[in-house]
Design a protein around this motif. Structure first.
Motif, PDB file in Angstrom:
ATOM      1  N   VAL A  87       6.628  -8.502   4.808  1.00 21.74           N
ATOM      2  CA  VAL A  87       6.430  -9.439   3.692  1.00 21.74           C
ATOM      3  C   VAL A  87       4.954  -9.469   3.292  1.00 21.74           C
ATOM      4  O   VAL A  87       4.074  -9.627   4.137  1.00 21.74           O
ATOM      5  CB  VAL A  87       6.888 -10.862   4.105  1.00 21.74           C
ATOM      6  N   ASP A  88       4.691  -9.301   1.996  1.00 17.57           N
ATOM      7  CA  ASP A  88       3.310  -9.383   1.507  1.00 17.57           C
ATOM      8  C   ASP A  88       3.307 -10.017   0.118  1.00 17.57           C
ATOM      9  O   ASP A  88       4.347 -10.051  -0.544  1.00 17.57           O
ATOM     10  CB  ASP A  88       2.682  -7.979   1.447  1.00 17.57           C
ATOM     11  N   ASP A  89       2.150 -10.520  -0.310  1.00 20.85           N
ATOM     12  CA  ASP A  89       2.104 -11.099  -1.656  1.00 20.85           C
ATOM     13  C   ASP A  89       2.116  -9.994  -2.707  1.00 20.85           C
ATOM     14  O   ASP A  89       2.748 -10.129  -3.745  1.00 20.85           O
ATOM     15  CB  ASP A  89       0.877 -12.014  -1.849  1.00 20.85           C
ATOM     16  N   MET A  90       1.442  -8.875  -2.399  1.00 15.98           N
ATOM     17  CA  MET A  90       1.351  -7.822  -3.407  1.00 15.98           C
ATOM     18  C   MET A  90       1.175  -6.452  -2.776  1.00 15.98           C
ATOM     19  O   MET A  90       0.726  -6.332  -1.638  1.00 15.98           O
ATOM     20  CB  MET A  90       0.168  -8.107  -4.333  1.00 15.98           C
TER      21      MET A  90
ATOM     22  N   SER B  11      -0.713  -2.980  -3.915  1.00 18.69           N
ATOM     23  CA  SER B  11      -1.502  -2.286  -4.936  1.00 18.69           C
ATOM     24  C   SER B  11      -1.433  -0.786  -4.650  1.00 18.69           C
ATOM     25  O   SER B  11      -0.548  -0.091  -5.122  1.00 18.69           O
ATOM     26  CB  SER B  11      -2.932  -2.820  -4.929  1.00 18.69           C
ATOM     27  N   THR B  12      -2.315  -0.296  -3.792  1.00 19.46           N
ATOM     28  CA  THR B  12      -2.280   1.139  -3.458  1.00 19.46           C
ATOM     29  C   THR B  12      -1.194   1.444  -2.425  1.00 19.46           C
ATOM     30  O   THR B  12      -0.859   2.602  -2.205  1.00 19.46           O
ATOM     31  CB  THR B  12      -3.619   1.568  -2.846  1.00 19.46           C
ATOM     32  N   GLY B  13      -0.724   0.412  -1.755  1.00 21.73           N
ATOM     33  CA  GLY B  13       0.269   0.606  -0.695  1.00 21.73           C
ATOM     34  C   GLY B  13      -0.385   0.812   0.662  1.00 21.73           C
ATOM     35  O   GLY B  13       0.312   0.901   1.679  1.00 21.73           O
ATOM     36  N   GLY B  14      -1.712   0.879   0.706  1.00 23.54           N
ATOM     37  CA  GLY B  14      -2.434   1.141   1.963  1.00 23.54           C
ATOM     38  C   GLY B  14      -2.003   0.231   3.105  1.00 23.54           C
ATOM     39  O   GLY B  14      -1.716   0.710   4.211  1.00 23.54           O
ATOM     40  N   SER B  15      -1.923  -1.068   2.852  1.00 32.76           N
ATOM     41  CA  SER B  15      -1.568  -2.024   3.916  1.00 32.76           C
ATOM     42  C   SER B  15      -0.148  -1.776   4.418  1.00 32.76           C
ATOM     43  O   SER B  15       0.100  -1.747   5.630  1.00 32.76           O
ATOM     44  CB  SER B  15      -1.656  -3.465   3.404  1.00 32.76           C
ATOM     45  N   ILE B  16       0.789  -1.602   3.490  1.00 32.67           N
ATOM     46  CA  ILE B  16       2.197  -1.415   3.872  1.00 32.67           C
ATOM     47  C   ILE B  16       2.388  -0.070   4.584  1.00 32.67           C
ATOM     48  O   ILE B  16       3.108   0.028   5.578  1.00 32.67           O
ATOM     49  CB  ILE B  16       3.104  -1.522   2.613  1.00 32.67           C
TER      50      ILE B  16
HETATM   51  C1  R5P Z   1      -4.344  -8.329   1.224  1.00 35.28           C
HETATM   52  O1  R5P Z   1      -4.868  -9.216   1.838  1.00 35.28           O
HETATM   53  C2  R5P Z   1      -3.132  -8.518   0.355  1.00 35.28           C
HETATM   54  O2  R5P Z   1      -2.303  -9.524   0.852  1.00 35.28           O
HETATM   55  C3  R5P Z   1      -2.352  -7.216   0.241  1.00 35.28           C
HETATM   56  O3  R5P Z   1      -1.916  -6.841   1.540  1.00 35.28           O
HETATM   57  C4  R5P Z   1      -3.217  -6.128  -0.323  1.00 35.28           C
HETATM   58  O4  R5P Z   1      -3.978  -6.615  -1.375  1.00 35.28           O
HETATM   59  C5  R5P Z   1      -2.377  -4.987  -0.807  1.00 35.28           C
HETATM   60  O5  R5P Z   1      -3.213  -3.979  -1.303  1.00 35.28           O
HETATM   61  P1  R5P Z   1      -2.919  -2.471  -0.944  1.00 35.28           P
HETATM   62  O6  R5P Z   1      -1.495  -2.196  -1.337  1.00 35.28           O
HETATM   63  O7  R5P Z   1      -3.890  -1.678  -1.789  1.00 35.28           O
HETATM   64  O8  R5P Z   1      -3.160  -2.296   0.524  1.00 35.28           O
END
Ligand code: R5P
Length: 293
Positions: free
Chosen positions: A219-222, A224-229
Protein backbone atom coordinates in the motif's frame (compact mmCIF):
# COMPACT_ATOMS: atom_id res chain seq x y z
CA UNK A 1 -30.76 19.24 -8.83
CA UNK A 2 -28.47 21.52 -6.82
CA UNK A 3 -28.37 23.89 -9.80
CA UNK A 4 -27.11 26.58 -7.44
CA UNK A 5 -23.77 24.70 -7.57
CA UNK A 6 -21.61 24.37 -10.68
CA UNK A 7 -19.00 21.67 -11.16
CA UNK A 8 -16.37 23.05 -13.53
CA UNK A 9 -14.55 20.23 -15.23
CA UNK A 10 -10.85 20.70 -15.92
CA UNK A 11 -9.32 18.72 -18.81
CA UNK A 12 -7.26 16.47 -16.51
CA UNK A 13 -10.30 15.27 -14.53
CA UNK A 14 -13.17 15.21 -17.02
CA UNK A 15 -14.63 11.83 -16.08
CA UNK A 16 -14.31 12.40 -12.36
CA UNK A 17 -15.95 15.84 -12.65
CA UNK A 18 -18.84 14.33 -14.62
CA UNK A 19 -19.36 11.59 -12.03
CA UNK A 20 -19.12 14.10 -9.18
CA UNK A 21 -21.65 16.48 -10.76
CA UNK A 22 -24.11 13.57 -11.09
CA UNK A 23 -23.57 12.50 -7.48
CA UNK A 24 -24.14 15.95 -6.02
CA UNK A 25 -26.77 16.78 -8.66
CA UNK A 26 -24.94 19.91 -9.76
CA UNK A 27 -24.73 21.64 -13.08
CA UNK A 28 -21.67 20.52 -15.14
CA UNK A 29 -19.60 23.19 -16.88
CA UNK A 30 -17.18 21.70 -19.41
CA UNK A 31 -13.93 23.22 -20.61
CA UNK A 32 -12.25 22.92 -23.97
CA UNK A 33 -8.60 23.70 -24.60
CA UNK A 34 -6.86 25.11 -27.64
CA UNK A 35 -3.08 24.83 -27.55
CA UNK A 36 -1.21 27.44 -29.56
CA UNK A 37 2.03 26.63 -31.47
CA UNK A 38 4.10 28.25 -28.69
CA UNK A 39 2.59 25.90 -26.10
CA UNK A 40 0.20 28.38 -24.49
CA UNK A 41 -3.26 27.00 -23.87
CA UNK A 42 -6.53 28.86 -24.11
CA UNK A 43 -9.45 27.54 -22.10
CA UNK A 44 -13.07 28.08 -23.07
CA UNK A 45 -15.92 27.17 -20.75
CA UNK A 46 -19.35 26.07 -21.90
CA UNK A 47 -22.25 26.37 -19.49
CA UNK A 48 -23.55 28.71 -16.85
CA UNK A 49 -21.48 29.32 -13.72
CA UNK A 50 -23.40 29.49 -10.45
CA UNK A 51 -23.45 32.81 -8.61
CA UNK A 52 -23.35 30.96 -5.33
CA UNK A 53 -20.78 28.18 -5.49
CA UNK A 54 -18.44 26.59 -8.01
CA UNK A 55 -16.40 23.44 -7.65
CA UNK A 56 -13.38 23.28 -9.93
CA UNK A 57 -12.11 19.72 -10.51
CA UNK A 58 -8.62 19.39 -11.92
CA UNK A 59 -5.86 16.94 -10.90
CA UNK A 60 -2.29 18.14 -11.12
CA UNK A 61 -0.45 15.26 -12.77
CA UNK A 62 1.94 15.55 -15.74
CA UNK A 63 2.21 17.92 -17.52
CA UNK A 64 2.20 19.26 -13.96
CA UNK A 65 2.76 22.97 -14.57
CA UNK A 66 0.25 23.08 -17.43
CA UNK A 67 -2.41 21.35 -15.33
CA UNK A 68 -1.62 23.62 -12.38
CA UNK A 69 -1.99 26.78 -14.45
CA UNK A 70 -5.26 25.47 -15.92
CA UNK A 71 -6.58 24.75 -12.40
CA UNK A 72 -5.70 28.30 -11.30
CA UNK A 73 -7.23 29.79 -14.45
CA UNK A 74 -10.49 27.88 -13.91
CA UNK A 75 -10.63 29.01 -10.28
CA UNK A 76 -9.99 32.60 -11.28
CA UNK A 77 -12.71 32.49 -13.95
CA UNK A 78 -15.18 30.83 -11.56
CA UNK A 79 -14.52 33.50 -8.93
CA UNK A 80 -15.63 36.23 -11.36
CA UNK A 81 -19.18 34.83 -10.98
CA UNK A 82 -19.34 32.61 -7.89
CA UNK A 83 -19.05 33.98 -4.39
CA UNK A 84 -17.49 30.69 -3.24
CA UNK A 85 -15.02 28.56 -5.21
CA UNK A 86 -13.88 25.14 -3.98
CA UNK A 87 -10.82 23.64 -5.66
CA UNK A 88 -11.07 19.85 -5.87
CA UNK A 89 -7.56 18.73 -6.76
CA UNK A 90 -7.79 14.92 -6.52
CA UNK A 91 -4.04 14.48 -7.09
CA UNK A 92 -2.07 17.47 -5.87
CA UNK A 93 1.25 17.51 -7.70
CA UNK A 94 4.08 19.18 -5.74
CA UNK A 95 2.69 17.83 -2.44
CA UNK A 96 5.99 16.03 -1.81
CA UNK A 97 7.78 19.41 -1.82
CA UNK A 98 6.42 20.37 1.57
CA UNK A 99 9.67 21.14 3.43
CA UNK A 100 13.29 22.13 2.87
CA UNK A 101 15.05 18.75 2.76
CA UNK A 102 18.38 20.22 1.59
CA UNK A 103 19.57 23.79 2.22
CA UNK A 104 18.40 26.24 -0.42
CA UNK A 105 15.52 24.12 -1.71
CA UNK A 106 12.31 25.99 -2.48
CA UNK A 107 9.26 24.63 -0.64
CA UNK A 108 6.92 24.66 -3.64
CA UNK A 109 3.86 23.93 -1.49
CA UNK A 110 4.31 27.43 -0.02
CA UNK A 111 4.05 28.86 -3.51
CA UNK A 112 0.96 26.74 -4.24
CA UNK A 113 -0.68 27.99 -1.04
CA UNK A 114 -0.33 31.56 -2.28
CA UNK A 115 -1.41 30.73 -5.84
CA UNK A 116 -4.65 28.96 -4.89
CA UNK A 117 -5.62 31.78 -2.55
CA UNK A 118 -4.66 34.44 -5.06
CA UNK A 119 -6.68 32.77 -7.82
CA UNK A 120 -9.78 32.93 -5.62
CA UNK A 121 -10.26 29.50 -4.02
CA UNK A 122 -11.80 29.57 -0.57
CA UNK A 123 -11.21 25.87 0.07
CA UNK A 124 -9.11 23.06 -1.37
CA UNK A 125 -10.07 19.36 -1.22
CA UNK A 126 -7.48 16.72 -2.12
CA UNK A 127 -7.34 12.93 -1.93
CA UNK A 128 -4.59 11.29 0.15
CA UNK A 129 -2.14 14.17 0.24
CA UNK A 130 1.43 12.91 0.58
CA UNK A 131 1.71 14.48 4.05
CA UNK A 132 -0.51 16.91 5.94
CA UNK A 133 2.59 19.07 6.47
CA UNK A 134 1.91 20.37 2.94
CA UNK A 135 -1.32 22.03 4.08
CA UNK A 136 0.53 24.06 6.73
CA UNK A 137 1.50 26.36 3.86
CA UNK A 138 -2.14 27.10 2.92
CA UNK A 139 -4.17 29.86 4.54
CA UNK A 140 -7.46 28.85 2.85
CA UNK A 141 -9.59 25.98 4.23
CA UNK A 142 -8.12 22.55 3.47
CA UNK A 143 -9.55 19.04 3.47
CA UNK A 144 -7.81 15.76 2.82
CA UNK A 145 -10.01 12.74 2.08
CA UNK A 146 -8.85 9.16 2.09
CA UNK A 147 -9.30 6.66 -0.73
CA UNK A 148 -8.47 3.73 1.54
CA UNK A 149 -12.06 2.51 2.22
CA UNK A 150 -12.81 2.44 -1.53
CA UNK A 151 -9.51 0.64 -2.30
CA UNK A 152 -10.25 -1.88 0.45
CA UNK A 153 -13.71 -2.57 -1.03
CA UNK A 154 -12.00 -3.58 -4.26
CA UNK A 155 -9.51 -5.86 -2.52
CA UNK A 156 -12.25 -7.54 -0.48
CA UNK A 157 -13.65 -8.90 -3.75
CA UNK A 158 -10.39 -10.70 -4.60
CA UNK A 159 -9.73 -14.16 -3.18
CA UNK A 160 -6.38 -13.59 -1.53
CA UNK A 161 -4.46 -16.24 0.39
CA UNK A 162 -3.88 -15.30 4.04
CA UNK A 163 -3.26 -11.67 2.99
CA UNK A 164 -0.88 -9.28 4.72
CA UNK A 165 -0.66 -5.52 4.17
CA UNK A 166 2.81 -4.01 3.61
CA UNK A 167 4.01 -0.42 3.53
CA UNK A 168 7.22 0.01 1.51
CA UNK A 169 8.47 2.53 4.09
CA UNK A 170 8.01 3.74 7.66
CA UNK A 171 6.46 6.98 6.35
CA UNK A 172 3.51 4.95 5.06
CA UNK A 173 3.03 2.96 8.27
CA UNK A 174 -0.17 4.75 9.35
CA UNK A 175 -1.64 4.30 5.86
CA UNK A 176 -0.92 0.56 5.94
CA UNK A 177 -2.37 0.35 9.45
CA UNK A 178 -5.58 2.07 8.30
CA UNK A 179 -5.81 -0.20 5.25
CA UNK A 180 -5.22 -3.32 7.37
CA UNK A 181 -7.86 -2.24 9.88
CA UNK A 182 -10.52 -1.80 7.16
CA UNK A 183 -9.38 -5.00 5.47
CA UNK A 184 -9.28 -6.92 8.73
CA UNK A 185 -5.69 -8.13 8.48
CA UNK A 186 -2.25 -7.36 9.89
CA UNK A 187 0.38 -5.05 8.46
CA UNK A 188 4.14 -4.55 8.34
CA UNK A 189 6.15 -1.45 7.36
CA UNK A 190 9.52 -1.99 5.66
CA UNK A 191 12.55 0.24 6.18
CA UNK A 192 13.27 2.19 3.02
CA UNK A 193 16.08 4.67 2.45
CA UNK A 194 16.05 7.21 -0.36
CA UNK A 195 19.16 9.16 -1.29
CA UNK A 196 18.05 12.81 -1.14
CA UNK A 197 20.31 13.80 -4.00
CA UNK A 198 19.97 10.92 -6.48
CA UNK A 199 16.50 9.68 -5.44
CA UNK A 200 17.85 6.09 -5.40
CA UNK A 201 15.89 3.73 -3.16
CA UNK A 202 17.16 0.89 -0.94
CA UNK A 203 15.25 -1.50 1.37
CA UNK A 204 17.09 -1.76 4.68
CA UNK A 205 14.86 -4.42 6.31
CA UNK A 206 16.91 -7.61 6.74
CA UNK A 207 14.39 -10.46 6.55
CA UNK A 208 10.76 -11.13 7.52
CA UNK A 209 9.30 -14.60 7.99
CA UNK A 210 5.65 -13.46 8.22
CA UNK A 211 5.35 -12.91 4.47
CA UNK A 212 6.28 -16.49 3.53
CA UNK A 213 3.59 -18.18 1.42
CA UNK A 214 1.17 -15.30 1.84
CA UNK A 215 -0.46 -12.95 -0.66
CA UNK A 216 0.66 -9.38 -0.03
CA UNK A 217 -0.90 -5.97 -0.64
CA UNK A 218 1.72 -3.25 -0.95
CA UNK A 219 0.00 0.00 0.00
CA UNK A 220 1.34 3.43 -0.96
CA UNK A 221 -0.08 6.90 -1.55
CA UNK A 222 1.47 7.19 -5.00
CA UNK A 223 3.67 5.55 -7.58
CA UNK A 224 5.84 7.84 -9.64
CA UNK A 225 8.89 6.06 -11.09
CA UNK A 226 7.96 2.84 -9.31
CA UNK A 227 11.35 2.79 -7.54
CA UNK A 228 9.87 2.26 -4.06
CA UNK A 229 7.45 -0.49 -5.15
CA UNK A 230 10.06 -2.27 -7.31
CA UNK A 231 12.62 -2.46 -4.49
CA UNK A 232 9.96 -3.58 -2.01
CA UNK A 233 8.60 -6.25 -4.41
CA UNK A 234 12.07 -7.60 -5.15
CA UNK A 235 12.77 -7.84 -1.43
CA UNK A 236 9.42 -9.51 -0.67
CA UNK A 237 9.85 -12.06 -3.47
CA UNK A 238 13.20 -13.03 -1.92
CA UNK A 239 11.30 -13.67 1.32
CA UNK A 240 9.23 -16.27 -0.57
CA UNK A 241 5.85 -14.56 -0.47
CA UNK A 242 3.07 -15.63 -2.86
CA UNK A 243 1.41 -13.00 -5.05
CA UNK A 244 2.04 -9.26 -4.61
CA UNK A 245 -0.72 -6.74 -5.33
CA UNK A 246 -0.23 -2.99 -5.21
CA UNK A 247 -2.89 -0.62 -3.90
CA UNK A 248 -2.23 3.06 -4.39
CA UNK A 249 -4.29 6.21 -4.63
CA UNK A 250 -2.32 8.01 -7.34
CA UNK A 251 -0.64 6.03 -10.12
CA UNK A 252 1.56 8.37 -12.13
CA UNK A 253 3.55 5.42 -13.54
CA UNK A 254 6.30 7.47 -15.17
CA UNK A 255 8.84 6.03 -17.62
CA UNK A 256 7.39 2.56 -18.15
CA UNK A 257 6.95 2.08 -14.39
CA UNK A 258 4.06 -0.36 -14.84
CA UNK A 259 6.16 -2.71 -16.96
CA UNK A 260 9.09 -2.48 -14.53
CA UNK A 261 6.82 -3.14 -11.52
CA UNK A 262 5.31 -6.23 -13.17
CA UNK A 263 8.82 -7.43 -14.02
CA UNK A 264 9.71 -7.14 -10.33
CA UNK A 265 6.99 -9.72 -9.59
CA UNK A 266 3.83 -7.68 -8.97
CA UNK A 267 0.63 -9.41 -10.14
CA UNK A 268 -1.54 -6.32 -10.41
CA UNK A 269 -1.58 -2.58 -9.64
CA UNK A 270 -4.87 -1.06 -8.49
CA UNK A 271 -5.23 2.71 -8.23
CA UNK A 272 -8.01 5.30 -8.11
CA UNK A 273 -9.25 7.65 -10.80
CA UNK A 274 -7.55 10.69 -9.23
CA UNK A 275 -5.24 10.00 -12.18
CA UNK A 276 -7.11 8.32 -15.04
CA UNK A 277 -5.35 5.37 -16.64
CA UNK A 278 -5.14 1.60 -17.12
CA UNK A 279 -4.78 0.86 -13.40
CA UNK A 280 -7.41 3.32 -12.12
CA UNK A 281 -10.10 0.77 -11.29
CA UNK A 282 -11.41 2.45 -8.12
CA UNK A 283 -13.78 5.40 -8.45
CA UNK A 284 -13.32 8.12 -5.84
CA UNK A 285 -16.21 10.42 -6.84
CA UNK A 286 -18.47 9.22 -3.99
CA UNK A 287 -15.81 10.02 -1.39
CA UNK A 288 -15.27 13.50 -2.85
CA UNK A 289 -19.05 14.06 -3.05
CA UNK A 290 -19.36 13.27 0.68
CA UNK A 291 -16.63 15.80 1.46
CA UNK A 292 -18.49 18.48 -0.48
CA UNK A 293 -22.00 17.93 0.83
C1 R5P B 1 7.32 8.33 -0.69
O1 R5P B 1 7.49 8.65 0.45
C2 R5P B 1 5.97 8.13 -1.31
O2 R5P B 1 5.04 7.67 -0.38
C3 R5P B 1 6.05 7.16 -2.48
O3 R5P B 1 6.50 5.90 -1.98
C4 R5P B 1 7.02 7.65 -3.51
O4 R5P B 1 6.85 9.01 -3.71
C5 R5P B 1 6.81 6.93 -4.81
O5 R5P B 1 7.75 7.40 -5.74
P1 R5P B 1 8.50 6.37 -6.68
O6 R5P B 1 7.45 5.55 -7.37
O7 R5P B 1 9.26 7.23 -7.66
O8 R5P B 1 9.40 5.55 -5.81
Amino acid sequence: MLSNISVISGKSSEELARKLSKKIKANLVKSSIRVFPDGESKITLSGKISKKKSIVVQSIYPPVDTNLLQALSLISKARETSSQVVAVIPYLGYARQDREFLPGEIVTMKVLGKLFKGAGASKIIVVDIHSLIGFKHFSIKTKNVTAIPELVKYFKKLSLKNPLVISPDQGGKERAKEFAKEFNSNYIALDKKRDKKTGKVEIKTKSIDEVKNRDLILVDDMISTGGSIIKAAQFLKKQKCKRIYVACTHALLMNDAEKKIKKAGVTSIISTNTIPGKTSKVDISKTIAKAIM
